[in-house]
Design a protein around this motif. Structure first.
Motif, PDB file in Angstrom:
ATOM      1  N   ILE A 223       0.912  -1.273   0.000  1.00 20.38           N
ATOM      2  CA  ILE A 223      -0.024   0.051  -0.142  1.00 20.38           C
ATOM      3  C   ILE A 223       0.841   1.255  -0.060  1.00 20.38           C
ATOM      4  CG2 ILE A 223      -1.874   1.084   1.134  1.00 20.38           C
ATOM      5  CD1 ILE A 223      -2.719  -1.634   0.253  1.00 20.38           C
ATOM      6  N   VAL A 224       1.076   1.776  -1.222  1.00 26.86           N
ATOM      7  CA  VAL A 224       1.930   3.110  -1.292  1.00 26.86           C
ATOM      8  C   VAL A 224       0.997   3.949  -2.252  1.00 26.86           C
ATOM      9  CG1 VAL A 224       4.052   1.781  -1.135  1.00 26.86           C
ATOM     10  CG2 VAL A 224       2.873   1.851  -3.559  1.00 26.86           C
ATOM     11  N   ASP A 236       7.011   3.699   7.984  1.00 28.46           N
ATOM     12  CA  ASP A 236       6.009   2.961   9.126  1.00 28.46           C
ATOM     13  C   ASP A 236       4.564   3.198   8.516  1.00 28.46           C
ATOM     14  OD1 ASP A 236       7.942   2.410  10.548  1.00 28.46           O
ATOM     15  OD2 ASP A 236       7.919   4.388  11.807  1.00 28.46           O
ATOM     16  N   GLU A 237       4.219   4.101   7.687  1.00 30.20           N
ATOM     17  CA  GLU A 237       2.922   4.314   7.177  1.00 30.20           C
ATOM     18  C   GLU A 237       2.539   3.107   6.012  1.00 30.20           C
ATOM     19  OE1 GLU A 237      -0.271   7.547   5.419  1.00 30.20           O
ATOM     20  OE2 GLU A 237       1.994   7.817   5.457  1.00 30.20           O
ATOM     21  N   THR A 242      -0.336  -1.396   4.631  1.00 31.27           N
ATOM     22  CA  THR A 242      -0.269  -2.931   4.022  1.00 31.27           C
ATOM     23  C   THR A 242      -0.567  -3.894   4.944  1.00 31.27           C
ATOM     24  OG1 THR A 242       1.369  -1.996   2.708  1.00 31.27           O
ATOM     25  CG2 THR A 242       1.120  -4.305   2.742  1.00 31.27           C
ATOM     26  N   VAL A 243      -0.166  -3.955   6.326  1.00 27.47           N
ATOM     27  CA  VAL A 243      -0.643  -5.044   7.131  1.00 27.47           C
ATOM     28  C   VAL A 243      -2.108  -4.912   7.286  1.00 27.47           C
ATOM     29  CG1 VAL A 243      -0.321  -5.892   9.521  1.00 27.47           C
ATOM     30  CG2 VAL A 243       1.614  -5.602   8.058  1.00 27.47           C
ATOM     31  N   MET A 244      -2.629  -3.849   7.895  1.00 29.89           N
ATOM     32  CA  MET A 244      -3.890  -3.673   7.686  1.00 29.89           C
ATOM     33  C   MET A 244      -4.865  -4.254   6.972  1.00 29.89           C
ATOM     34  SD  MET A 244      -6.067  -0.065   8.918  1.00 29.89           S
ATOM     35  CE  MET A 244      -4.912   0.158  10.441  1.00 29.89           C
ATOM     36  N   CYS A 245      -4.789  -3.731   5.575  1.00 27.21           N
ATOM     37  CA  CYS A 245      -5.274  -4.163   4.350  1.00 27.21           C
ATOM     38  C   CYS A 245      -5.398  -5.667   4.418  1.00 27.21           C
ATOM     39  CB  CYS A 245      -4.660  -3.539   3.195  1.00 27.21           C
ATOM     40  SG  CYS A 245      -5.797  -3.753   1.673  1.00 27.21           S
ATOM     41  N   LEU A 246      -4.254  -6.364   4.460  1.00 32.08           N
ATOM     42  CA  LEU A 246      -3.987  -7.789   4.463  1.00 32.08           C
ATOM     43  C   LEU A 246      -5.009  -8.501   5.613  1.00 32.08           C
ATOM     44  CD1 LEU A 246      -0.144  -8.209   3.559  1.00 32.08           C
ATOM     45  CD2 LEU A 246      -2.279  -8.281   1.804  1.00 32.08           C
ATOM     46  N   LYS A 247      -4.994  -8.083   6.447  1.00 25.57           N
ATOM     47  CA  LYS A 247      -5.607  -8.512   7.640  1.00 25.57           C
ATOM     48  C   LYS A 247      -7.147  -8.642   7.586  1.00 25.57           C
ATOM     49  CE  LYS A 247      -2.548  -7.970  11.731  1.00 25.57           C
ATOM     50  NZ  LYS A 247      -2.316  -7.489  13.007  1.00 25.57           N
ATOM     51  N   SER A 248      -7.679  -7.425   6.866  1.00 24.90           N
ATOM     52  CA  SER A 248      -8.884  -7.274   6.587  1.00 24.90           C
ATOM     53  C   SER A 248      -9.631  -8.071   5.208  1.00 24.90           C
ATOM     54  CB  SER A 248      -9.191  -5.896   6.246  1.00 24.90           C
ATOM     55  OG  SER A 248      -8.856  -5.368   5.197  1.00 24.90           O
ATOM     56  N   THR A 249      -8.619  -8.666   4.550  1.00 23.37           N
ATOM     57  CA  THR A 249      -8.952  -9.266   3.437  1.00 23.37           C
ATOM     58  C   THR A 249      -8.368 -10.836   2.868  1.00 23.37           C
ATOM     59  OG1 THR A 249      -7.034  -8.155   2.369  1.00 23.37           O
ATOM     60  CG2 THR A 249      -9.198  -7.071   1.992  1.00 23.37           C
ATOM     61  N   LEU A 273       9.341  -4.091   3.913  1.00 26.37           N
ATOM     62  CA  LEU A 273       8.916  -5.621   4.428  1.00 26.37           C
ATOM     63  C   LEU A 273       9.476  -5.778   5.771  1.00 26.37           C
ATOM     64  CD1 LEU A 273       8.346  -8.671   3.745  1.00 26.37           C
ATOM     65  CD2 LEU A 273      10.891  -8.854   2.711  1.00 26.37           C
ATOM     66  N   ASN A 274      10.874  -5.036   5.886  1.00 27.42           N
ATOM     67  CA  ASN A 274      11.266  -5.336   7.496  1.00 27.42           C
ATOM     68  C   ASN A 274      10.286  -4.742   8.398  1.00 27.42           C
ATOM     69  OD1 ASN A 274      13.596  -5.962   8.978  1.00 27.42           O
ATOM     70  ND2 ASN A 274      13.607  -3.972   9.328  1.00 27.42           N
ATOM     71  N   ALA A 275       9.983  -3.770   8.152  1.00 27.00           N
ATOM     72  CA  ALA A 275       9.050  -2.815   8.991  1.00 27.00           C
ATOM     73  C   ALA A 275       7.795  -3.577   9.325  1.00 27.00           C
ATOM     74  CB  ALA A 275       8.664  -1.422   8.506  1.00 27.00           C
ATOM     75  N   MET A 276       7.261  -4.194   8.297  1.00 32.24           N
ATOM     76  CA  MET A 276       5.882  -5.013   8.323  1.00 32.24           C
ATOM     77  C   MET A 276       6.123  -6.229   9.336  1.00 32.24           C
ATOM     78  SD  MET A 276       4.130  -5.205   4.651  1.00 32.24           S
ATOM     79  CE  MET A 276       5.090  -4.463   3.314  1.00 32.24           C
ATOM     80  N   ASN A 277       7.200  -6.746   9.173  1.00 35.20           N
ATOM     81  CA  ASN A 277       7.822  -8.003  10.003  1.00 35.20           C
ATOM     82  C   ASN A 277       8.088  -7.711  11.472  1.00 35.20           C
ATOM     83  OD1 ASN A 277       7.331 -10.698   8.428  1.00 35.20           O
ATOM     84  ND2 ASN A 277       8.515  -9.595   6.974  1.00 35.20           N
ATOM     85  N   GLN A 278       8.189  -6.552  11.794  1.00 32.23           N
ATOM     86  CA  GLN A 278       8.277  -5.992  12.952  1.00 32.23           C
ATOM     87  C   GLN A 278       6.987  -5.432  13.769  1.00 32.23           C
ATOM     88  OE1 GLN A 278      11.401  -2.805  12.460  1.00 32.23           O
ATOM     89  NE2 GLN A 278      12.877  -4.252  12.870  1.00 32.23           N
TER      90      GLN A 278
END
Length: 334
Positions: A223-224, A236-237, A242-249, A273-278
Motif C-alpha cells: 500500500i503505497v 512505517d505508514e 499494508t498489514v491492515m489491508c491484508l488482515k482485513s482481506t 518488508l522489514n517494518a511489516m515484520n516488526q
C-alpha cells in the motif's frame, strides 16, 4: 499431486527467512533491461545471465524458489544441467510464469485484463514434466480517473481463479498476483481502498472456483501512494497500511504472502518488508518475490565485463537475498 503435497510446497516457498527471486522477464522485457546496460539480447546472453543468478553460491540460504520464463525453464547451465534440475538439487523450487500478458479490456478504456487461459491446461502439464512445481499469473490494476471499474477488478479476479484451479489440477502451487500499479498521482488511502476491493474480489473468486487456499500463495503489492503523488508516505505508514489491508482481506489459512517490489527502490522494498515484520505476530509469513530489486545491481556490474565480473555480480545477488531474507524476519538493520 495431493493437497498435502501442494501445501508442503507452498509452505516451503515461504520458509522462515526465505523468499522468491523473479527472473521471469519475457524476451522483450529483458531486451529493454539489457539495452539499458549495453548488452546484446541474444539467447546465449539471456541463458548466461539466468545462470549467473541461479548458480549464485549459497543462494538457497535466503531464496526458496525462482520464477522462470518459458525459455529459461528449457535452458541449461553451461555444463549441460537443466536449470530446473540444478535448482531442485540445490534447494530452490522451480516456478514458471504462465500468463500471456495484459491486453486492453474491451469496453473499459484505460484498463487491462491478463490473457493466457486458452491451452493453459496442456501447458501446465508440460511445465510440471519439465520440473516446475509452482506457477505465477500477474493481473494488473490501474488507478486513475474513474478507474478501476468493478468490471476490470472482477474480470482479472475471475482469470486468476481459473488459472489457480488449473494449476492445482496439474500439481502446481498457484501464485496469484493482483498488482495495483504505483503509476499515478493517487494518495495512499486510494491505494488502500483499491487494493482492499481487489483482494476481496480475488478471494471470493478463488472460493467460487474451489481453489484450495492451503496450496496457494499470494503475491501482493504494498500500500503505497502513486509515484507522482506529492504526499509520499514514510516506511512505517506503508507497513502499517499494508498489514491492515491484508488482515482485513486475506484468510489466515493461506500459507504465506510474498510482495512484489513494483517499481520501488531496492532499499525501500527491503525497508517496507522489514517494518511489516516488526509489527508483531501475523496470521501468515510475509516475504518477498522481487525481480528488479534483486537483480539491478548485478546486471549493471555484469554488463561491464560479462566474464570477469560474473562472481562479483553473484556477490551482489547474494547480498540482496540476505538483506531481504533478514527483512522477512524483521531483522534487517539497513
Amino acid at each position: 499431486m495431493s493437497i498435502e503435497q501442494l501445501a508442503e510446497t507452498a509452505q516451503a516457498m515461504v520458509a522462515a527467512g526465505k523468499g522468491i527471486i523473479a527472473i521471469d522477464e519475457s524476451t522483450s522485457t529483458i531486451a529493454k533491461r539489457f539495452a539499458g546496460v549495453g548488452i546484446e539480447n541474444t539467447e546465449e546472453n539471456r541463458r548466461a545471465y539466468r545462470e549467473l543468478l541461479l548458480t549464485t553460491p549459497k543462494l538457497s540460504d535466503y531464496i526458496s524458489g525462482a520464477i522462470l520464463y518459458d525459455e529459461t525453464l528449457r535452458q541449461s547451465t553451461k555444463d549441460g544441467t537443466p536449470f530446473a534440475k540444478y535448482m531442485a538439487k540445490n534447494g530452490i523450487i522451480p516456478g514458471i510464469k504462465v500468463d500471456k500478458g495484459t491486453h486492453a479490456l474491451a469496453g473499459c478504456p484505460g484498463e487491462v485484463v491478463t490473457e493466457g487461459l486458452d491451452g493453459l491446461r496442456d501447458r501446465l502439464k508440460e511445465y510440471y514434466a519439465l520440473g516446475a512445481r509452482f506457477a505465477k499469473w500477474r493481473a494488473v490494476i490501474n488507478i486513475g480517473d474513474d478507474i478501476p471499474t468493478g468490471t476490470a477488478i472482477e474480470a482479472n479476479a475471475h482469470a486468476l481463479a481459473r488459472y489457480a484451479a488449473l494449476c492445482q489440477e496439474a500439481g502446481l502451487v498457484p501464485m496469484v498476483e493482483p498488482e495495483v500499479l504505483m503509476d499515478g498521482e493517487h494518495d495512499i488511502q486510494t491505494c488502500y481502498e483499491v487494493t482492499e476491493a481487489v483482494l476481496r474480489s480475488l478471494f471470493a473468486a478463488l472460493y467460487e472456483h474451489n481453489v484450495l487456499l492451503e496450496g496457494t500463495i499470494l503475491k501482493a503489492s504494498m500500500i503505497v501512494p502513486g509515484k507522482d503523488c506529492p504526499d509520499q508516505a514514510d516506511v512505517d505508514e506503508v507497513a502499517e497500511s499494508t498489514v491492515m489491508c491484508l488482515k482485513s482481506t486475506v484468510p489466515a489459512i493461506l500459507p504465506g504472502i510474498v510482495f512484489l517490489s513494483g517499481g520501488q527502490s531496492d532499499e525501500d522494498a527491503t525497508a517496507h518488508l522489514n517494518a511489516m515484520n516488526q509489527l508483531g505476530a501475523l496470521p501468515w509469513p510475509l516475504s518477498f518475490s522481487y525481480g528488479r530489486a534483486m537483480q539491478s545491481a548485478a546486471l549493471k556490474l555484469w554488463s561491464e565485463d560479462l566474464k570477469g565480473n560474473f562472481s562479483k555480480a553473484q556477490g551482489t545477488v547474494y547480498a540482496r537475498a540476505k538483506d531481504n531474507g533478514l527483512a522477512a524476519q524483521g531483522k534487517w538493520e539497513g
